[in-house]
Design a protein around this motif. Structure first.
Motif, PDB file in Angstrom:
ATOM      1  N   UNK A  30      -1.055   3.990  -3.354  1.00 25.29           N
ATOM      2  CA  UNK A  30      -2.061   4.544  -4.271  1.00 25.29           C
ATOM      3  C   UNK A  30      -3.022   5.506  -3.569  1.00 25.29           C
ATOM      4  N   UNK A  31      -2.755   5.825  -2.301  1.00 27.32           N
ATOM      5  CA  UNK A  31      -3.731   6.578  -1.509  1.00 27.32           C
ATOM      6  C   UNK A  31      -4.128   7.909  -2.144  1.00 27.32           C
ATOM      7  N   UNK A  32      -3.138   8.677  -2.604  1.00 26.58           N
ATOM      8  CA  UNK A  32      -3.438   9.998  -3.181  1.00 26.58           C
ATOM      9  C   UNK A  32      -4.336   9.860  -4.407  1.00 26.58           C
ATOM     10  N   UNK A  33      -4.011   8.895  -5.257  1.00 29.36           N
ATOM     11  CA  UNK A  33      -4.801   8.686  -6.476  1.00 29.36           C
ATOM     12  C   UNK A  33      -6.228   8.257  -6.121  1.00 29.36           C
ATOM     13  N   UNK A  34      -6.336   7.345  -5.169  1.00 36.18           N
ATOM     14  CA  UNK A  34      -7.661   6.836  -4.809  1.00 36.18           C
ATOM     15  C   UNK A  34      -8.510   7.932  -4.170  1.00 36.18           C
ATOM     16  N   UNK A  35      -7.855   8.824  -3.452  1.00 33.46           N
ATOM     17  CA  UNK A  35      -8.580   9.940  -2.842  1.00 33.46           C
ATOM     18  C   UNK A  35      -9.183  10.838  -3.935  1.00 33.46           C
ATOM     19  N   UNK A  36      -8.368  11.093  -4.968  1.00 28.95           N
ATOM     20  CA  UNK A  36      -8.841  11.930  -6.085  1.00 28.95           C
ATOM     21  C   UNK A  36     -10.002  11.265  -6.828  1.00 28.95           C
ATOM     22  N   UNK A  37     -10.034   9.938  -6.819  1.00 30.36           N
ATOM     23  CA  UNK A  37     -11.025   9.199  -7.620  1.00 30.36           C
ATOM     24  C   UNK A  37     -12.002   8.435  -6.725  1.00 30.36           C
ATOM     25  N   UNK A  38     -12.252   8.956  -5.520  1.00 35.08           N
ATOM     26  CA  UNK A  38     -13.033   8.155  -4.571  1.00 35.08           C
ATOM     27  C   UNK A  38     -14.439   7.844  -5.090  1.00 35.08           C
ATOM     28  N   UNK A  39     -14.979   8.705  -5.950  1.00 35.30           N
ATOM     29  CA  UNK A  39     -16.323   8.445  -6.483  1.00 35.30           C
ATOM     30  C   UNK A  39     -16.363   7.228  -7.406  1.00 35.30           C
ATOM     31  N   UNK A  40     -15.191   6.869  -7.947  1.00 35.42           N
ATOM     32  CA  UNK A  40     -15.131   5.756  -8.905  1.00 35.42           C
ATOM     33  C   UNK A  40     -14.849   4.408  -8.233  1.00 35.42           C
ATOM     34  N   UNK A  41     -14.576   4.443  -6.927  1.00 38.07           N
ATOM     35  CA  UNK A  41     -14.165   3.207  -6.237  1.00 38.07           C
ATOM     36  C   UNK A  41     -15.385   2.414  -5.770  1.00 38.07           C
ATOM     37  N   UNK A  42     -15.400   1.144  -6.105  1.00 34.85           N
ATOM     38  CA  UNK A  42     -16.403   0.230  -5.573  1.00 34.85           C
ATOM     39  C   UNK A  42     -15.895  -0.286  -4.240  1.00 34.85           C
ATOM     40  N   UNK A  43     -16.587   0.028  -3.155  1.00 34.13           N
ATOM     41  CA  UNK A  43     -16.186  -0.484  -1.838  1.00 34.13           C
ATOM     42  C   UNK A  43     -16.847  -1.836  -1.627  1.00 34.13           C
ATOM     43  N   UNK A  44     -16.030  -2.809  -1.223  1.00 35.11           N
ATOM     44  CA  UNK A  44     -16.504  -4.178  -1.032  1.00 35.11           C
ATOM     45  C   UNK A  44     -16.350  -4.504   0.454  1.00 35.11           C
ATOM     46  N   UNK A  45     -17.455  -4.561   1.169  1.00 32.30           N
ATOM     47  CA  UNK A  45     -17.381  -4.790   2.614  1.00 32.30           C
ATOM     48  C   UNK A  45     -16.832  -6.192   2.917  1.00 32.30           C
TER      49      UNK A  45
END
Length: 199
Positions: A164-179
């Protein structure tokens, strides 16, 4: 069972052939006396995934025979040699029509990631538009939570080993990062040296 647990299905990618391990399928590597795939399913279950789909590929028949995978849905990916992208497509395809509103995707070769990290990412689920990812010192890793609204887009772009890397890169602003760096270690079992991580 919480709402998250009913609506989010665990999706374990376990199809790899272990090319850099001399062709030893990763699902069958031994960890704590059992096949690695069994350990990985146990982590998803312990974290709260009531439904788990497992994508098999290399040595699928041997995995079915040797690993106790209970009531997991086993999905065979005949194109597993094309890389992780094909396994992700097969796995998301198997969830269509199940009522799952998100998939929590984990990799079979990351035994350093346990239930605590998976539980944190699962808790980031809100609805089918959710996108969340574990992060290790701020760097995105696995597991990732993919809301159903994104599956078609991910399926269209998941090729080779990119998943899913390409898709996630395009939508990085929408991703919640969970440390998760404080509760997990995101190493992969890729090379003979990495086998030292197995117990």
């Amino acid at each position: 069972m919480t709402e998250n647990e009913q609506q989010v299905a665990g999706l374990l990618l376990a199809a790899g052939g272990g090319r850099r391990l001399g062709g030893r399928p990763k699902a069958l590597l031994e960890h704590r006396g059992r096949p690695l795939v069994e350990h990985a399913v146990g982590v998803l279950r312990a974290a709260g995934c009531a439904r788990v789909h497992v994508v098999l590929g290399a040595a699928a028949a041997a995995v079915r025979e040797r690993a106790e995978l209970g009531d997991c849905v086993l999905v065979e990916n005949p194109g597993w040699a094309d890389g992780m992208g094909s396994s992700l497509r097969a796995g998301l395809g198997s969830l269509a029509g199940t009522g799952a509103r998100a998939a929590l995707v984990s990799l079979v070769d990351q035994p350093g990631i346990g239930p605590a990290a998976v539980r944190r990412v699962l808790a980031a689920y809100e609805d089918e538009n959710s996108l969340a990812s574990a992060a290790y010192d701020g760097v995105r890793g696995h597991p990732v939570l993919l809301g159903a609204a994104h599956w078609a887009g991910i399926t269209a772009t998941a090729t080779g080993d990119r998943g899913a890397r390409a898709y996630l890169k395009q939508h990085h602003d929408a991703i919640t990062l969970v440390e998760c760096g404080d509760v997990a270690q995101p190493y992969d079992i890729d090379t003979p040296e990495d086998l030292a991580h197995l117990e």
